[in-house]
Enzyme design. Structure first.
Site, PDB file in Angstrom:
ATOM      1  N   HIS A  72      51.721  36.313   2.624  1.00 51.97           N
ATOM      2  CA  HIS A  72      50.660  37.069   3.290  1.00 51.97           C
ATOM      3  C   HIS A  72      49.286  36.650   2.770  1.00 51.97           C
ATOM      4  O   HIS A  72      49.114  36.427   1.578  1.00 51.97           O
ATOM      5  CB  HIS A  72      50.847  38.571   3.047  1.00 51.97           C
ATOM      6  CG  HIS A  72      51.897  39.170   3.917  1.00 51.97           C
ATOM      7  ND1 HIS A  72      52.009  40.506   4.157  1.00 51.97           N
ATOM      8  CD2 HIS A  72      52.890  38.600   4.621  1.00 51.97           C
ATOM      9  CE1 HIS A  72      53.023  40.743   4.972  1.00 51.97           C
ATOM     10  NE2 HIS A  72      53.583  39.596   5.254  1.00 51.97           N
ATOM     11  N   TYR A 200      47.418  49.907   3.893  1.00 55.15           N
ATOM     12  CA  TYR A 200      47.154  51.005   2.970  1.00 55.15           C
ATOM     13  C   TYR A 200      46.301  52.024   3.723  1.00 55.15           C
ATOM     14  O   TYR A 200      45.173  51.705   4.114  1.00 55.15           O
ATOM     15  CB  TYR A 200      46.370  50.520   1.752  1.00 55.15           C
ATOM     16  CG  TYR A 200      47.187  49.731   0.753  1.00 55.15           C
ATOM     17  CD1 TYR A 200      47.751  50.360  -0.346  1.00 55.15           C
ATOM     18  CD2 TYR A 200      47.391  48.360   0.898  1.00 55.15           C
ATOM     19  CE1 TYR A 200      48.498  49.660  -1.275  1.00 55.15           C
ATOM     20  CE2 TYR A 200      48.143  47.636  -0.026  1.00 55.15           C
ATOM     21  CZ  TYR A 200      48.694  48.298  -1.117  1.00 55.15           C
ATOM     22  OH  TYR A 200      49.432  47.608  -2.030  1.00 55.15           O
ATOM     23  N   PRO A 292      52.272  52.627  -8.578  1.00 54.44           N
ATOM     24  CA  PRO A 292      52.627  51.463  -7.762  1.00 54.44           C
ATOM     25  C   PRO A 292      51.577  51.022  -6.739  1.00 54.44           C
ATOM     26  O   PRO A 292      51.735  49.983  -6.103  1.00 54.44           O
ATOM     27  CB  PRO A 292      53.919  51.905  -7.041  1.00 54.44           C
ATOM     28  CG  PRO A 292      53.892  53.396  -7.085  1.00 54.44           C
ATOM     29  CD  PRO A 292      53.134  53.790  -8.295  1.00 54.44           C
ATOM     30  N   LYS A 296      51.636  46.179  -9.113  1.00 48.44           N
ATOM     31  CA  LYS A 296      51.524  45.364 -10.325  1.00 48.44           C
ATOM     32  C   LYS A 296      52.755  45.411 -11.246  1.00 48.44           C
ATOM     33  O   LYS A 296      52.920  44.540 -12.098  1.00 48.44           O
ATOM     34  CB  LYS A 296      50.305  45.827 -11.158  1.00 48.44           C
ATOM     35  CG  LYS A 296      48.997  45.497 -10.524  1.00 48.44           C
ATOM     36  CD  LYS A 296      48.706  44.007 -10.603  1.00 48.44           C
ATOM     37  CE  LYS A 296      47.642  43.586  -9.633  1.00 48.44           C
ATOM     38  NZ  LYS A 296      48.027  42.547  -8.695  1.00 48.44           N
ATOM     39  N   TYR A 384      44.205  42.087  -6.642  1.00 47.08           N
ATOM     40  CA  TYR A 384      45.465  42.263  -5.901  1.00 47.08           C
ATOM     41  C   TYR A 384      46.336  41.009  -5.960  1.00 47.08           C
ATOM     42  O   TYR A 384      47.539  41.097  -6.169  1.00 47.08           O
ATOM     43  CB  TYR A 384      45.153  42.642  -4.445  1.00 47.08           C
ATOM     44  CG  TYR A 384      46.347  43.232  -3.743  1.00 47.08           C
ATOM     45  CD1 TYR A 384      46.668  44.578  -3.898  1.00 47.08           C
ATOM     46  CD2 TYR A 384      47.172  42.450  -2.939  1.00 47.08           C
ATOM     47  CE1 TYR A 384      47.780  45.136  -3.279  1.00 47.08           C
ATOM     48  CE2 TYR A 384      48.281  42.993  -2.318  1.00 47.08           C
ATOM     49  CZ  TYR A 384      48.573  44.336  -2.491  1.00 47.08           C
ATOM     50  OH  TYR A 384      49.682  44.877  -1.883  1.00 47.08           O
TER      51      TYR A 384
HETATM   52  C1  LIG Z   1      59.637  53.012  -5.845  1.00 50.53           C
HETATM   53  C2  LIG Z   1      59.018  51.911  -6.658  1.00 50.53           C
HETATM   54  C3  LIG Z   1      58.156  51.012  -6.033  1.00 50.53           C
HETATM   55  C4  LIG Z   1      57.582  49.968  -6.761  1.00 50.53           C
HETATM   56  N1  LIG Z   1      56.746  49.099  -6.110  1.00 50.53           N
HETATM   57  C5  LIG Z   1      56.245  48.032  -6.801  1.00 50.53           C
HETATM   58  C6  LIG Z   1      55.498  46.997  -6.137  1.00 50.53           C
HETATM   59  O1  LIG Z   1      55.241  47.069  -4.919  1.00 50.53           O
HETATM   60  N2  LIG Z   1      55.065  45.936  -6.852  1.00 50.53           N
HETATM   61  C7  LIG Z   1      55.332  45.826  -8.201  1.00 50.53           C
HETATM   62  O2  LIG Z   1      54.940  44.811  -8.800  1.00 50.53           O
HETATM   63  N3  LIG Z   1      56.031  46.794  -8.861  1.00 50.53           N
HETATM   64  C8  LIG Z   1      56.510  47.886  -8.200  1.00 50.53           C
HETATM   65  N4  LIG Z   1      57.285  48.826  -8.850  1.00 50.53           N
HETATM   66  C9  LIG Z   1      57.513  48.696 -10.272  1.00 50.53           C
HETATM   67  C10 LIG Z   1      58.641  47.734 -10.574  1.00 50.53           C
HETATM   68  O3  LIG Z   1      59.801  48.059  -9.853  1.00 50.53           O
HETATM   69  C11 LIG Z   1      58.905  47.765 -12.081  1.00 50.53           C
HETATM   70  O4  LIG Z   1      57.686  47.568 -12.746  1.00 50.53           O
HETATM   71  C12 LIG Z   1      59.912  46.691 -12.497  1.00 50.53           C
HETATM   72  O5  LIG Z   1      61.214  47.084 -12.132  1.00 50.53           O
HETATM   73  C13 LIG Z   1      59.868  46.435 -14.023  1.00 50.53           C
HETATM   74  O6  LIG Z   1      60.900  45.552 -14.397  1.00 50.53           O
HETATM   75  P1  LIG Z   1      61.620  45.695 -15.788  1.00 50.53           P
HETATM   76  O7  LIG Z   1      62.627  44.591 -15.843  1.00 50.53           O
HETATM   77  O8  LIG Z   1      60.632  45.824 -16.864  1.00 50.53           O
HETATM   78  O9  LIG Z   1      62.369  47.103 -15.744  1.00 50.53           O
HETATM   79  P2  LIG Z   1      63.560  47.609 -14.816  1.00 50.53           P
HETATM   80  O10 LIG Z   1      63.542  46.922 -13.495  1.00 50.53           O
HETATM   81  O11 LIG Z   1      63.499  49.093 -14.856  1.00 50.53           O
HETATM   82  O12 LIG Z   1      64.856  47.113 -15.575  1.00 50.53           O
HETATM   83  C14 LIG Z   1      65.348  47.728 -16.750  1.00 50.53           C
HETATM   84  C15 LIG Z   1      66.855  47.531 -16.813  1.00 50.53           C
HETATM   85  O13 LIG Z   1      67.344  48.076 -18.032  1.00 50.53           O
HETATM   86  C16 LIG Z   1      68.524  48.821 -17.769  1.00 50.53           C
HETATM   87  N5  LIG Z   1      68.685  49.815 -18.818  1.00 50.53           N
HETATM   88  C17 LIG Z   1      68.053  51.004 -18.961  1.00 50.53           C
HETATM   89  N6  LIG Z   1      68.478  51.654 -20.060  1.00 50.53           N
HETATM   90  C18 LIG Z   1      69.398  50.848 -20.642  1.00 50.53           C
HETATM   91  C19 LIG Z   1      70.203  50.983 -21.810  1.00 50.53           C
HETATM   92  N7  LIG Z   1      70.119  52.077 -22.577  1.00 50.53           N
HETATM   93  N8  LIG Z   1      71.058  49.986 -22.109  1.00 50.53           N
HETATM   94  C20 LIG Z   1      71.143  48.860 -21.332  1.00 50.53           C
HETATM   95  N9  LIG Z   1      70.386  48.689 -20.197  1.00 50.53           N
HETATM   96  C21 LIG Z   1      69.534  49.688 -19.863  1.00 50.53           C
HETATM   97  C22 LIG Z   1      68.280  49.405 -16.386  1.00 50.53           C
HETATM   98  O14 LIG Z   1      69.502  49.758 -15.736  1.00 50.53           O
HETATM   99  C23 LIG Z   1      67.576  48.254 -15.685  1.00 50.53           C
HETATM  100  O15 LIG Z   1      68.469  47.380 -15.045  1.00 50.53           O
HETATM  101  C24 LIG Z   1      57.867  49.864  -8.152  1.00 50.53           C
HETATM  102  C25 LIG Z   1      58.733  50.769  -8.771  1.00 50.53           C
HETATM  103  C26 LIG Z   1      59.305  51.787  -8.049  1.00 50.53           C
HETATM  104  C27 LIG Z   1      60.256  52.750  -8.753  1.00 50.53           C
END
Ligand SMILES: Cc1cc2nc3c(=O)[nH]c(=O)nc-3n(C[C@H](O)[C@H](O)[C@H](O)COP(=O)(O)OP(=O)(O)OC[C@H]3O[C@@H](n4cnc5c(N)ncnc54)[C@H](O)[C@@H]3O)c2cc1C
Length: 390
Positions: A72, A200, A292, A296, A384
């Site tokens: 996009h 948005y 969100p 980011k 962005y």
């Molecule tokens: C509804 C929603 C919309 C979003 N929209 C956007 C967007 O448009 N753009 C954007 O950039 N970000 C967005 N985000 C944020 C984005 O999804 C997160 O920032 C991203 O998932 C972070 O990745 P991560 O790997 O740090 O954590 P996570 O994806 O949360 O991964 C953590 C992992 O650790 C595992 N875990 C947890 N506890 C334990 C444990 N005790 N032992 C072993 N494993 C464990 C979990 O099951 C998970 O698989 C959004 C989030 C949500 C909820």
């Protein structure tokens, strides 16, 4: 068990870190609480900054992303029944790509398993030991048996609700936090997107977002009360509210379709400093959460582990620890830039219960300025698409 880097969490942060380390010849084991199916189906983020796409490409995991991702070059701001395009690429030379987080996760899981990487799903009872020594270990249960993983370094990539952050003594960490008086109701609908670009919308009923995941899947969000149960939102009410908040004066229509998935997500800002304690490195949502609105979260998680993989590679190669020493401060500069942008975007577009008429006039003045001023729009666009240097 023994490895060089023990990684907790198979989200984007943990999986990508494991893959980047593999490319540097560094061994790792990923421990994940949930099943493979669960992490591969979890609908969440979908906006990838250009820098994120380029990193995935360099790492050799962007084949499907290049084929199926939707590039996009602009986004739309909608208010007062009118539409205003922010031409991201014209203003910054860069673009964003729409590609579901669960697809990134699928691609990374496949890459790890094909390379013989160890990703253990459905482990529980994860506990960290000795992270303030040079012999940390992770205890956990898998297949009904207690196990211990010995490693040089632990990467806590277990998201906001994980356990790794608790291994840092309270006296050694500082938390910065902000709650918001609203949440997002997110919906995935089996209908072609009604707009080519992300919309948005700031309306008198509150915020709405129209996005997409593919040519046949639309992703939509509504600002709702923070404690609103999802049961309070039957499909008919969701569409009615989306129609009202996204309405324009120029005959644009929102196509409706079957809702495949819906959920309410609370909104918060959270940062823990520093992101390192001894041999424990907290990356992604384990260390910081942004609202969100600025898209980011996943991009920050990717940036954290990119810098961490480089720092660990230098340390293993030469023994030099300076990049590991500066890792937390390097990441936090980007994190706070993203916190500022995400908070600003949230305030620009949402309605708070305590907004008085003066505040609403200010909000409208800011939106009008973005629609009229190239300098204002460029600042939004630059943040962005993702700042290259922070
Ligand atoms: C509804 C929603 C919309 C979003 N929209 C956007 C967007 O448009 N753009 C954007 O950039 N970000 C967005 N985000 C944020 C984005 O999804 C997160 O920032 C991203 O998932 C972070 O990745 P991560 O790997 O740090 O954590 P996570 O994806 O949360 O991964 C953590 C992992 O650790 C595992 N875990 C947890 N506890 C334990 C444990 N005790 N032992 C072993 N494993 C464990 C979990 O099951 C998970 O698989 C959004 C989030 C949500 C909820």
């Amino acid at each position: 068990m023994r490895t060089q880097v023990g990684i907790v969490g198979a989200g984007p942060a943990g999986l990508l870190l494991s893959h980047l380390l593999h490319l540097e010849g560094i061994d790792s084991v990923v421990l994940e609480l949930r099943s493979r199916d669960h992490v591969e189906q979890r609908v969440r983020a979908g906006v990838l900054e250009q820098g994120t796409v380029e990193l995935l490409e360099t790492a050799g995991v962007a084949g499907r992303l290049r084929r199926e991702g939707m590039v996009h070059h602009g986004i739309e701001l909608r208010f007062g029944g009118r539409r205003h395009r922010v031409p991201l690429t014209d203003l910054t030379g860069r673009s964003i790509t729409i590609y579901g987080q669960q697809e990134v996760v699928k691609d990374l899981v496949r890459a790890r398993l094909e390379a013989g990487g160890r990703v253990l799903f459905e482990v529980d009872g994860v506990r960290l030991q000795g992270v303030d020594t040079d012999r940390p270990a992770i205890r956990f249960r898998a297949g009904g048996q207690d196990q211990e993983l010995h490693c040089d370094v632990v990467a806590g990539c277990d998201g906001f609700h994980g356990v790794c952050r608790d291994a840092v003594p309270e006296a050694a960490r500082r938390v910065f936090e902000r709650a918001y008086p609203f949440a997002w109701l997110g919906v995935l609908a089996a209908v072609a997107p009604s707009s080519e670009e992300i919309v948005y919308a700031a309306s008198e009923h509150g915020f709405a977002l129209h996005s997409m995941r593919s040519p046949t899947l639309t992703r939509l969000y509504l600002q709702v009360d923070p404690d609103e149960p999802v049961e309070a939102w039957p499909d008919g009410r969701i569409w009615e509210e989306l129609q009202a908040r996204l309405a324009t004066d120029d005959g644009w229509t929102l196509d409706e379709g079957p809702i495949l998935d819906k959920g309410v997500t609370g909104m918060r800002s959270f940062v823990v400093e520093p992101m390192r304690f001894g041999r424990l490195f907290l990356a992604g949502d384990a260390a910081h959460i942004v609202p969100p609105t600025g898209a980011k979260g996943m991009n920050l998680a990717v940036a954290d582990v990119h810098v961490l993989a480089q720092a660990l590679a230098a340390w293993y190669r030469t023994g030099a620890g300076d990049l590991l020493e500066s890792w937390s401060a390097t990441c936090l500069r980007r994190v706070w830039r993203a916190q500022d942008f995400s908070t600003w975007m949230t305030g620009l577009l949402h309605r708070s219960p305590d907004d008085d008429p003066f505040q609403l006039r200010l909000q409208r003045a800011r939106l009008e300025y973005l629609a009229r001023s190239e300098a204002a729009a460029r600042s939004l666009a630059e943040n962005y698409v993702g700042l290259q240097q922070v």
